[in-house]
Enzyme design. Structure first.
Site, short mmCIF file in Angstrom:
data_model
loop_
_atom_site.label_atom_id
_atom_site.label_comp_id
_atom_site.label_asym_id
_atom_site.label_seq_id
_atom_site.Cartn_x
_atom_site.Cartn_y
_atom_site.Cartn_z
CG HIS A 53 -0.35 0.23 2.52
ND1 HIS A 53 0.03 -0.80 3.36
CD2 HIS A 53 -0.04 1.38 3.18
CE1 HIS A 53 0.53 -0.29 4.47
NE2 HIS A 53 0.50 1.02 4.39
CG ASP A 83 0.06 -4.17 2.85
OD1 ASP A 83 0.17 -3.51 1.80
OD2 ASP A 83 0.07 -3.65 3.98
CB SER A 163 3.35 1.47 6.07
OG SER A 163 2.20 1.50 6.88
#
Length: 308
Positions: A53, A83, A163
């Site tokens: 993402h 992901d 992230s």
């Protein structure tokens, strides 16, 4: 310096050159937007591992490293259903991180998160493994969703920009890729394990991950103990839905069946099944062992390719 602090300092110093800060430009309906994330060096010739993402929809991006270098990056492959994404930086002689095995983690174990939260590069936070075996729904917006199982829960502070960064154990091994905020004081990380390594290899080799599917939806968790005791078995995954015209439907699988084994390999939760549904199985017949109304039976299925 106390032992706890010494461990965190040693982890931070060991990973300083192996976690990159990412800046990516995305095209949105409101115009181009700048986003930030993190990535872990997995090969000295420029390969990086990050969250899918972070780079989804990106047009361009740069990676900056602990030695001061800043280079362009390109997406080698991205897999929204785990992901995870692999990038290639225009740089060589990088210091790869050592990948560990999340299967060895225990609740309460010390972990350190390293990344680029809120644009503050090379930030380090520490905490413990708060939980294991969590589920994280991932997938393209508006597209099919899939549960990433066995996700790591930690109380090491994570913020936007973390992230794609590293979750590291006290032995300086990356055991997870930080991926989401679960709520105040809680974060989630995709585990580094055998399944994750297969995804990384596929992305580096082919730029994508091919998955087989049986055409069923199954319960994500193992059978509850009372049900398992009543059935006299501990293993088995409940089939909750059979997809019309899919491989399982053609083989006569029904909702309520218990899937016990695939080609002789016992399965007891959704993770076991997902691990077996690799691309090599697409189009090749396999034997599935089922339990229906107390009777065990074997059916032949031909898995199809999962399309996102």
């Amino acid at each position: 310096m106390d032992a706890y602090s010494q461990t965190i300092v040693e982890v931070a110093e060991a990973l300083a050159a192996s976690v990159a800060n990412l800046q990516v430009t995305r095209r949105t309906r409101r115009g181009d937007a700048l986003g930030a994330g993190s990535a872990v060096v997995i090969a000295p010739d420029g390969y990086l591992l990050t969250s899918a993402h972070v780079v989804e929809g990106s047009m361009a991006g740069t990676a900056s490293f602990g030695d001061g270098r800043e280079t362009g990056i390109s997406v080698v492959g991205s897999d929204s259903l785990s992901d995870l994404a692999v990038l290639r930086a225009d740089a060589g002689d990088l210091q790869p991180a050592q990948l560990g095995d999340a299967e060895e983690l225990r609740v309460g174990q010390l972990v350190v998160a390293i990344g680029n939260p809120q644009g503050f590069s090379s930030s380090v936070t520490a905490g413990v493994v708060s939980g294991l075996g969590r589920s994280l729904p991932v997938g393209r917006r508006g597209g099919p969703q899939r549960l990433v199982e066995n996700v790591i829960q930690t109380d090491a502070a994570l913020n936007p920009g973390n992230s794609g960064g590293a979750l590291v154990d006290s032995a300086r091994r990356v055991v997870g890729i930080n991926t989401a905020l679960a709520g105040f004081g809680l974060g989630l990380a995709v585990p580094i394990n055998q399944a994750t390594r297969s995804i990384i290899s596929a992305l580096m080799r082919d730029g994508r991950v091919r998955r087989a599917q049986l055409g069923v939806a199954v319960a994500p968790r193992p059978l509850a103990p009372p049900i398992a005791a009543r059935l006299g078995r501990r293993r088995g995954i409940e089939v909750v839905q059979v997809i019309e015209h899919g491989a399982a439907a053609r083989a006569g699988v029904q909702p309520g069946d218990l899937l016990l084994a695939v080609d002789g390999v016992a399965v007891e939760d959704a993770t076991d099944l997902q691990r077996l549904m690799v691309g090599e199985r697409i189009g090749k017949p396999l034997q599935a062992t089922l339990l229906r109304a107390g009777d065990e039976r074997t059916v032949t299925l031909v898995p199809e390719e999962l399309t996102a």
